[in-house]
Design a protein around this motif. Structure first.
Motif, PDB file in Angstrom:
ATOM      1  N   GLU A  28       0.845  -1.258  -0.064  1.00 12.64           N
ATOM      2  CA  GLU A  28       0.215   0.025  -0.032  1.00 12.64           C
ATOM      3  C   GLU A  28       0.986   1.275  -0.069  1.00 12.64           C
ATOM      4  OE1 GLU A  28      -3.220   0.678   2.891  1.00 12.64           O
ATOM      5  OE2 GLU A  28      -3.099  -1.642   2.914  1.00 12.64           O
ATOM      6  N   PRO A  29       1.752   1.540   0.838  1.00 11.98           N
ATOM      7  CA  PRO A  29       2.478   2.679   0.939  1.00 11.98           C
ATOM      8  C   PRO A  29       3.443   2.562  -0.274  1.00 11.98           C
ATOM      9  CG  PRO A  29       3.215   1.197   2.792  1.00 11.98           C
ATOM     10  CD  PRO A  29       2.063   0.538   2.153  1.00 11.98           C
ATOM     11  N   LEU A  30       3.914   1.354  -0.616  1.00 15.00           N
ATOM     12  CA  LEU A  30       4.806   1.359  -1.883  1.00 15.00           C
ATOM     13  C   LEU A  30       4.137   2.067  -3.138  1.00 15.00           C
ATOM     14  CD1 LEU A  30       7.416   1.075  -3.341  1.00 15.00           C
ATOM     15  CD2 LEU A  30       6.739  -1.364  -3.499  1.00 15.00           C
ATOM     16  N   ASP A  31       2.815   1.470  -3.253  1.00 11.05           N
ATOM     17  CA  ASP A  31       1.941   1.941  -4.491  1.00 11.05           C
ATOM     18  C   ASP A  31       1.784   3.633  -4.421  1.00 11.05           C
ATOM     19  OD1 ASP A  31       1.951  -0.333  -5.576  1.00 11.05           O
ATOM     20  OD2 ASP A  31      -0.100  -1.122  -4.919  1.00 11.05           O
ATOM     21  N   ALA A  32       1.528   3.935  -3.093  1.00  6.05           N
ATOM     22  CA  ALA A  32       1.309   5.371  -2.962  1.00  6.05           C
ATOM     23  C   ALA A  32       2.528   6.247  -3.154  1.00  6.05           C
ATOM     24  CB  ALA A  32       0.936   5.708  -1.597  1.00  6.05           C
ATOM     25  N   ALA A  33       3.625   5.900  -2.851  1.00  2.00           N
ATOM     26  CA  ALA A  33       5.014   6.439  -3.155  1.00  2.00           C
ATOM     27  C   ALA A  33       5.219   6.474  -4.597  1.00  2.00           C
ATOM     28  CB  ALA A  33       6.106   5.774  -2.548  1.00  2.00           C
ATOM     29  N   LEU A  34       5.012   5.308  -5.379  1.00  3.62           N
ATOM     30  CA  LEU A  34       5.232   5.420  -6.875  1.00  3.62           C
ATOM     31  C   LEU A  34       4.193   6.401  -7.387  1.00  3.62           C
ATOM     32  CD1 LEU A  34       5.663   1.377  -7.360  1.00  3.62           C
ATOM     33  CD2 LEU A  34       7.487   3.433  -7.209  1.00  3.62           C
ATOM     34  N   ARG A  93       7.982   8.554 -15.074  1.00  2.04           N
ATOM     35  CA  ARG A  93       7.617   8.864 -16.622  1.00  2.04           C
ATOM     36  C   ARG A  93       8.647   9.416 -17.413  1.00  2.04           C
ATOM     37  NH1 ARG A  93       3.616  11.842 -16.799  1.00  2.04           N
ATOM     38  NH2 ARG A  93       2.415  10.869 -15.323  1.00  2.04           N
ATOM     39  N   GLU A  94       9.191  10.558 -16.860  1.00  2.00           N
ATOM     40  CA  GLU A  94      10.139  11.204 -17.481  1.00  2.00           C
ATOM     41  C   GLU A  94      11.409  10.698 -17.604  1.00  2.00           C
ATOM     42  OE1 GLU A  94      10.605  15.324 -15.353  1.00  2.00           O
ATOM     43  OE2 GLU A  94       8.556  15.527 -15.860  1.00  2.00           O
ATOM     44  N   SER A  95      11.792   9.902 -16.698  1.00  6.98           N
ATOM     45  CA  SER A  95      13.064   9.375 -16.524  1.00  6.98           C
ATOM     46  C   SER A  95      13.056   7.625 -17.264  1.00  6.98           C
ATOM     47  CB  SER A  95      13.640   8.955 -15.377  1.00  6.98           C
ATOM     48  OG  SER A  95      12.756   8.111 -14.446  1.00  6.98           O
ATOM     49  N   SER A  96      11.714   7.553 -17.887  1.00  5.67           N
ATOM     50  CA  SER A  96      11.511   6.244 -18.411  1.00  5.67           C
ATOM     51  C   SER A  96      12.154   5.080 -17.725  1.00  5.67           C
ATOM     52  CB  SER A  96      12.161   6.053 -19.730  1.00  5.67           C
ATOM     53  OG  SER A  96      11.894   7.158 -20.588  1.00  5.67           O
ATOM     54  N   ALA A  97      12.001   5.276 -16.468  1.00 10.76           N
ATOM     55  CA  ALA A  97      12.587   4.070 -15.275  1.00 10.76           C
ATOM     56  C   ALA A  97      11.558   2.808 -15.268  1.00 10.76           C
ATOM     57  CB  ALA A  97      12.485   4.721 -13.924  1.00 10.76           C
ATOM     58  N   SER A  98      12.465   1.956 -15.378  1.00 13.84           N
ATOM     59  CA  SER A  98      11.581   0.615 -15.254  1.00 13.84           C
ATOM     60  C   SER A  98      11.754   0.169 -13.469  1.00 13.84           C
ATOM     61  CB  SER A  98      12.248  -0.689 -15.794  1.00 13.84           C
ATOM     62  OG  SER A  98      12.962  -0.397 -16.972  1.00 13.84           O
ATOM     63  N   LEU A 150      17.201   3.508 -16.643  1.00 15.08           N
ATOM     64  CA  LEU A 150      17.254   3.354 -15.251  1.00 15.08           C
ATOM     65  C   LEU A 150      16.402   2.130 -14.742  1.00 15.08           C
ATOM     66  CD1 LEU A 150      17.662   4.333 -12.160  1.00 15.08           C
ATOM     67  CD2 LEU A 150      15.919   5.818 -12.382  1.00 15.08           C
ATOM     68  N   ARG A 151      16.712   1.554 -13.983  1.00 11.15           N
ATOM     69  CA  ARG A 151      15.945   0.338 -13.475  1.00 11.15           C
ATOM     70  C   ARG A 151      16.038   0.316 -12.021  1.00 11.15           C
ATOM     71  NH1 ARG A 151      15.725  -5.550 -15.105  1.00 11.15           N
ATOM     72  NH2 ARG A 151      16.254  -6.588 -13.132  1.00 11.15           N
ATOM     73  N   VAL A 152      14.963   0.068 -11.420  1.00 12.73           N
ATOM     74  CA  VAL A 152      15.000   0.160  -9.756  1.00 12.73           C
ATOM     75  C   VAL A 152      14.174  -0.820  -9.619  1.00 12.73           C
ATOM     76  CG1 VAL A 152      13.990   1.586  -7.725  1.00 12.73           C
ATOM     77  CG2 VAL A 152      14.792   2.824 -10.082  1.00 12.73           C
ATOM     78  N   GLU A 191      17.140  -1.154  -4.950  1.00  7.92           N
ATOM     79  CA  GLU A 191      18.217  -1.417  -5.691  1.00  7.92           C
ATOM     80  C   GLU A 191      18.140  -0.702  -6.762  1.00  7.92           C
ATOM     81  OE1 GLU A 191      19.466  -5.363  -6.564  1.00  7.92           O
ATOM     82  OE2 GLU A 191      21.480  -4.684  -7.157  1.00  7.92           O
ATOM     83  N   ASP A 192      19.418   0.176  -7.342  1.00 12.06           N
ATOM     84  CA  ASP A 192      19.108   1.110  -8.738  1.00 12.06           C
ATOM     85  C   ASP A 192      20.566   0.806  -9.311  1.00 12.06           C
ATOM     86  OD1 ASP A 192      21.302   3.037  -8.188  1.00 12.06           O
ATOM     87  OD2 ASP A 192      19.682   3.886  -6.765  1.00 12.06           O
ATOM     88  N   ASN A 193      20.652   1.025 -10.690  1.00 11.29           N
ATOM     89  CA  ASN A 193      21.718   0.866 -11.475  1.00 11.29           C
ATOM     90  C   ASN A 193      22.353   2.351 -11.944  1.00 11.29           C
ATOM     91  OD1 ASN A 193      19.771   1.573 -13.225  1.00 11.29           O
ATOM     92  ND2 ASN A 193      20.381   0.398 -14.844  1.00 11.29           N
ATOM     93  N   GLY A 194      22.397   3.246 -10.738  1.00  9.96           N
ATOM     94  CA  GLY A 194      22.687   4.572 -11.155  1.00  9.96           C
ATOM     95  C   GLY A 194      24.170   4.861 -10.868  1.00  9.96           C
TER      96      GLY A 194
END
Ligand code: ADP
Length: 372
Positions: A233-239, A247-252, A288-290, A306-309
């Protein structure tokens, strides 16, 4: 009446049969240790509640009922307290030898068993060790009280700061905007540049105030034992809040199975939001992949973002969690340096831990634990 400090360091004695109580009191009084004899277990619990350094209890005083009453009191001690007990067993008969009794005794927590007949030196060393341990607990209590006061002061400060400073900062922001818009013809390029700085500084200050308030809230809102929620629930709210940036960063964003946790939704949402928005902000050129995942470990859940930044150099892995600590200038990446400090504050309120595993140029893995 005892002085408070004397009450807190007195030795309570519950030895209703024979002359044990008086003999113990005489031995300890000769050593300048304050004592108080209790005639029954109700009296003992009442005296413990008023304050004590330790209690000496004879085995025969701990009948089933008496034992329950004492165990019940010990079970609800405040977190800093772990009352040390000295229990005098009936040497030879060893009723405490039975397994059931031994298990029962465990519930009393911090106790020392001494077999009778007791030598005065033995009782002196046991009582002195117990009082020393108790003094440490009082020190811990003082530190905790100081911490609670500091937290209250911080929240008070953050509230005043956000209310009292917000208005003038808003005015600076609004008037600099008006100046730039309606009076630009009176300004040379340098003057226009200055107005731009004033405007962006005022906006930065507003963000700082918001973050300072979130930080204070993270420390002051009582956690209690919140009802269970699905971490999804909180994860969905944060996303959802970060939908534009994602969207702008085209992150997966790849989300694993999320567990049920006992946390306030708003707290966990804030942690996820800060970590995912950092992953987006500090990305590299390539896609970007998170990844977000959780796994059970012993008595806690381990969450991983985890990110690949761009990654974080080894020497900054701890500093980045400090208040206002940043590795970039505001021109490079906007921010206040409060995001991770807020995450740490929240996670630690739930007795968890947060840390990062990372290599410069190879992405970062933020990990945090919360009790299961
Ligand atoms: P802010 O993002 O406002 O600077 P934070 O407390 O969120 O504040 O982060 C502190 C610093 O840690 C950032 O300035 C950045 O240098 C570094 N950092 C945080 N998250 C990441 C990440 N996912 N990848 C690389 N660096 C990061």
């Amino acid at each position: 009446m005892f002085r408070r400090s004397a009450i807190e360091m007195r030795v309570l004695i519950l030895a209703p049969v024979g002359r044990d109580a008086q003999l113990l009191a005489d031995t300890l009084t000769a050593l300048h240790i304050d004592t108080e004899i209790s005639s029954d277990e109700k009296g003992l619990v009442a005296l413990l509640a008023e304050g004590a350094g330790t209690a000496i209890v004879t085995e025969e005083a701990l009948t089933a009922d008496h034992f329950q009453a004492l165990a019940a009191w010990l079970a609800v001690q405040p977190p800093w307290s772990d009352m040390p007990l000295v229990i005098l067993t009936s040497g030879g008969r060893a009723t405490f030898g039975s397994k059931r009794r031994a298990r029962e005794l465990e519930t009393l927590g911090n106790f020392t068993l001494i077999e009778r007949p007791v030598r005065p030196e033995t009782i002196e060393s046991a009582v002195r060790a117990a009082l020393r341990a108790r003094l440490r607990q009082y020190e811990m209590r003082s530190h905790q009280e100081a911490l609670v006061r500091a937290n209250a002061d911080l929240e008070q400060f953050a509230h005043s700061a956000s209310h009292d400073l917000r208005e003038p900062i808003r005015s600076i922001s609004v008037y600099s905007e008006l100046l730039a818009r309606d009076h630009a013809r009176f300004l040379d390029p340098k003057g226009k540049g200055f107005i731009g700085y004033i405007h962006s500084s005022a906006q930065h200050m507003e963000t700082l105030l918001d973050d300072l308030l979130s930080y204070a809230h993270a420390s002051s809102v009582p956690v209690g034992v919140p009802g269970p929620i699905s971490a999804k629930e909180p994860l969905d709210a944060a996303l959802e809040n970060l939908a534009g940036a994602i969207r702008e960063s085209s992150a997966s964003i790849i989300v694993g199975e999320m567990p049920i946790v006992r946390m306030r939704k708003s707290h966990l949402e804030q942690v996820f939001q800060n970590l995912v928005s950092n992953a987006i902000k500090y990305r590299r050129e390539d896609a970007l992949r998170v990844q977000l995942a959780a796994q059970k470990q012993d008595n806690h859940w381990l969450f991983c973002v985890e990110d690949n930044g761009m990654g974080i150099a080894q020497e900054y892995r701890e500093t980045i969690f400090g208040m206002f600590k940043r590795l970039h200038s505001n021109q490079e990446y906007s921010g206040t340096g409060m995001g991770l400090a807020i995450c740490q504050r929240i996670v630690e309120r739930y007795r968890g831990r947060i840390w990062v595993e990372s290599e410069l140029g190879r992405g970062s893995k933020f990990l945090f634990t919360v009790p299961a």
